[in-house]
Design a protein around this motif. Sequence first.
Motif, PDB file in Angstrom:
ATOM      1  N   SER A   1      -1.624  34.705 -82.374  1.00 49.27           N
ATOM      2  CA  SER A   1      -1.561  36.215 -82.577  1.00 49.27           C
ATOM      3  C   SER A   1      -2.881  36.358 -83.405  1.00 49.27           C
ATOM      4  O   SER A   1      -3.348  35.775 -84.204  1.00 49.27           O
ATOM      5  CB  SER A   1      -0.538  36.563 -83.798  1.00 49.27           C
TER       6      SER A   1
ATOM      7  N   PHE B   1     -14.204  31.991 -90.308  1.00 45.70           N
ATOM      8  CA  PHE B   1     -12.830  32.299 -90.738  1.00 45.70           C
ATOM      9  C   PHE B   1     -12.549  31.298 -92.154  1.00 45.70           C
ATOM     10  O   PHE B   1     -11.985  31.775 -92.912  1.00 45.70           O
ATOM     11  CB  PHE B   1     -11.704  31.844 -89.625  1.00 45.70           C
TER      12      PHE B   1
ATOM     13  N   ILE C   1     -17.492  30.607 -84.982  1.00 51.44           N
ATOM     14  CA  ILE C   1     -16.310  31.517 -85.287  1.00 51.44           C
ATOM     15  C   ILE C   1     -15.561  31.044 -86.285  1.00 51.44           C
ATOM     16  O   ILE C   1     -14.861  31.466 -87.458  1.00 51.44           O
ATOM     17  CB  ILE C   1     -15.669  31.512 -84.139  1.00 51.44           C
TER      18      ILE C   1
ATOM     19  N   CYS D   1      -2.751  29.637 -86.355  1.00 48.99           N
ATOM     20  CA  CYS D   1      -1.756  30.148 -87.307  1.00 48.99           C
ATOM     21  C   CYS D   1      -2.762  30.891 -88.481  1.00 48.99           C
ATOM     22  O   CYS D   1      -1.920  31.731 -89.171  1.00 48.99           O
ATOM     23  CB  CYS D   1      -0.855  28.877 -87.688  1.00 48.99           C
ATOM     24  N   GLY D   2      -3.748  30.667 -88.522  1.00 54.03           N
ATOM     25  CA  GLY D   2      -4.526  31.081 -89.894  1.00 54.03           C
ATOM     26  C   GLY D   2      -3.742  30.820 -91.069  1.00 54.03           C
ATOM     27  O   GLY D   2      -3.290  29.763 -91.284  1.00 54.03           O
TER      28      GLY D   2
HETATM   29  C1  LIG Z   1      -7.956  36.543 -86.941  1.00 50.47           C
HETATM   30  S1  LIG Z   1      -7.151  35.026 -87.323  1.00 50.47           S
HETATM   31  C2  LIG Z   1      -5.414  35.131 -86.859  1.00 50.47           C
HETATM   32  C3  LIG Z   1      -4.428  34.450 -87.933  1.00 50.47           C
HETATM   33  C4  LIG Z   1      -3.111  34.749 -87.905  1.00 50.47           C
HETATM   34  N1  LIG Z   1      -2.543  34.121 -86.310  1.00 50.47           N
HETATM   35  C5  LIG Z   1      -2.671  35.753 -87.904  1.00 50.47           C
HETATM   36  O1  LIG Z   1      -1.941  36.728 -87.141  1.00 50.47           O
HETATM   37  O2  LIG Z   1      -2.823  36.544 -89.009  1.00 50.47           O
HETATM   38  C6  LIG Z   1      -7.781  34.168 -85.991  1.00 50.47           C
HETATM   39  C7  LIG Z   1      -7.526  32.613 -86.161  1.00 50.47           C
HETATM   40  O3  LIG Z   1      -7.850  31.921 -84.985  1.00 50.47           O
HETATM   41  C8  LIG Z   1      -8.652  30.591 -85.417  1.00 50.47           C
HETATM   42  N2  LIG Z   1      -9.274  30.278 -84.184  1.00 50.47           N
HETATM   43  C9  LIG Z   1     -10.639  30.452 -84.070  1.00 50.47           C
HETATM   44  N3  LIG Z   1     -11.028  29.852 -82.882  1.00 50.47           N
HETATM   45  C10 LIG Z   1      -9.741  28.897 -82.497  1.00 50.47           C
HETATM   46  C11 LIG Z   1      -9.621  28.050 -81.286  1.00 50.47           C
HETATM   47  N4  LIG Z   1     -10.449  27.730 -80.425  1.00 50.47           N
HETATM   48  N5  LIG Z   1      -8.212  27.478 -81.349  1.00 50.47           N
HETATM   49  C12 LIG Z   1      -7.421  27.958 -81.993  1.00 50.47           C
HETATM   50  N6  LIG Z   1      -7.503  28.828 -83.115  1.00 50.47           N
HETATM   51  C13 LIG Z   1      -8.758  29.312 -83.303  1.00 50.47           C
HETATM   52  C14 LIG Z   1      -9.175  30.884 -86.554  1.00 50.47           C
HETATM   53  O4  LIG Z   1      -9.482  29.576 -87.285  1.00 50.47           O
HETATM   54  C15 LIG Z   1      -8.363  31.962 -87.425  1.00 50.47           C
HETATM   55  O5  LIG Z   1      -7.658  31.241 -88.219  1.00 50.47           O
END
Ligand SMILES: C[S@@+](CC[C@H](N)C(=O)[O-])C[C@H]1O[C@@H](n2cnc3c(N)ncnc32)[C@H](O)[C@@H]1O
Length: 223
Positions: free
Chosen positions: A113, A9, A5, A54-55
């Motif tokens: 989010s 990203f 996953i 936070c992406g």
């Molecule tokens: C859809 S994006 C959302 C990014 C941002 N929060 C937004 O609202 O645009 C999802 C994010 O979750 C992160 N992610 C995936 N697995 C995760 C984990 N186990 N812990 C924290 N973040 C994670 C990804 O790297 C990605 O940046």
Amino acid sequence: MQEKIVKMFDEIASSYDMVNRIVSFGSDKIWREKAIKEVLKYSKENPKVLDVACGSGDMIDIWKKYTNNIIGLDPSKGMLEVAKKRFPEINFYQGFAQDLPFENESFDCLSISFGIRNVVEIDKAIDEFYRVLKKDGILLILEFTKPEKKSTIRNCIDFYSNKILPKIGSIISGNKEAYEYLPKSIQKFYTLNELCKKLSKFEILEAKNFALSPTSMIIAKKN
Ligand SMILES: C[S@@+](CC[C@H](N)C(=O)[O-])C[C@H]1O[C@@H](n2cnc3c(N)ncnc32)[C@H](O)[C@@H]1O
């Protein structure tokens, strides 16, 4: 699974913001702002905020209007690179929701989010959110959830999310797999009520679905 996953990203990081704006018709910014304003009703002024997953920093972009004390965390190097370029003044950490590199009771608010759906060890992550929040700290979750029951409107929204959005996303990003993952992950995820039940340690202050969208908002307090 979790590594796969995060890698996905990494691969879509450079086009992530553009796809978001287009497929949500800009409405994601409105939900984010509404949600943060709602959180601020329950929180102290200038709160210390951790934005998990936070992406590229879309929540941080809004948080920074209301506080100068924000930390962003994400496991994806690619997403963090975009975020750091956008917000050089913010501190970012590379890490996972289920293993937060912070002391107990460090934050007044924690937001996640469109991130929690991607966390494989969700119960561990919720325990971590509880641990790093201060007493009376506020948790904000924005997430696409499964419908409690089907309706004509929800069928239309699902048609858009399942059929149209992945096509637009894959054309712009060049990554078909990533945008096919989105509807599949929503179908596998919880309903709003199920997600609230997962937060049993917290007091739920608000839980609602946004109109004409699969997006849900939960605001919960650590008592
Ligand atoms: C859809 S994006 C959302 C990014 C941002 N929060 C937004 O609202 O645009 C999802 C994010 O979750 C992160 N992610 C995936 N697995 C995760 C984990 N186990 N812990 C924290 N973040 C994670 C990804 O790297 C990605 O940046």
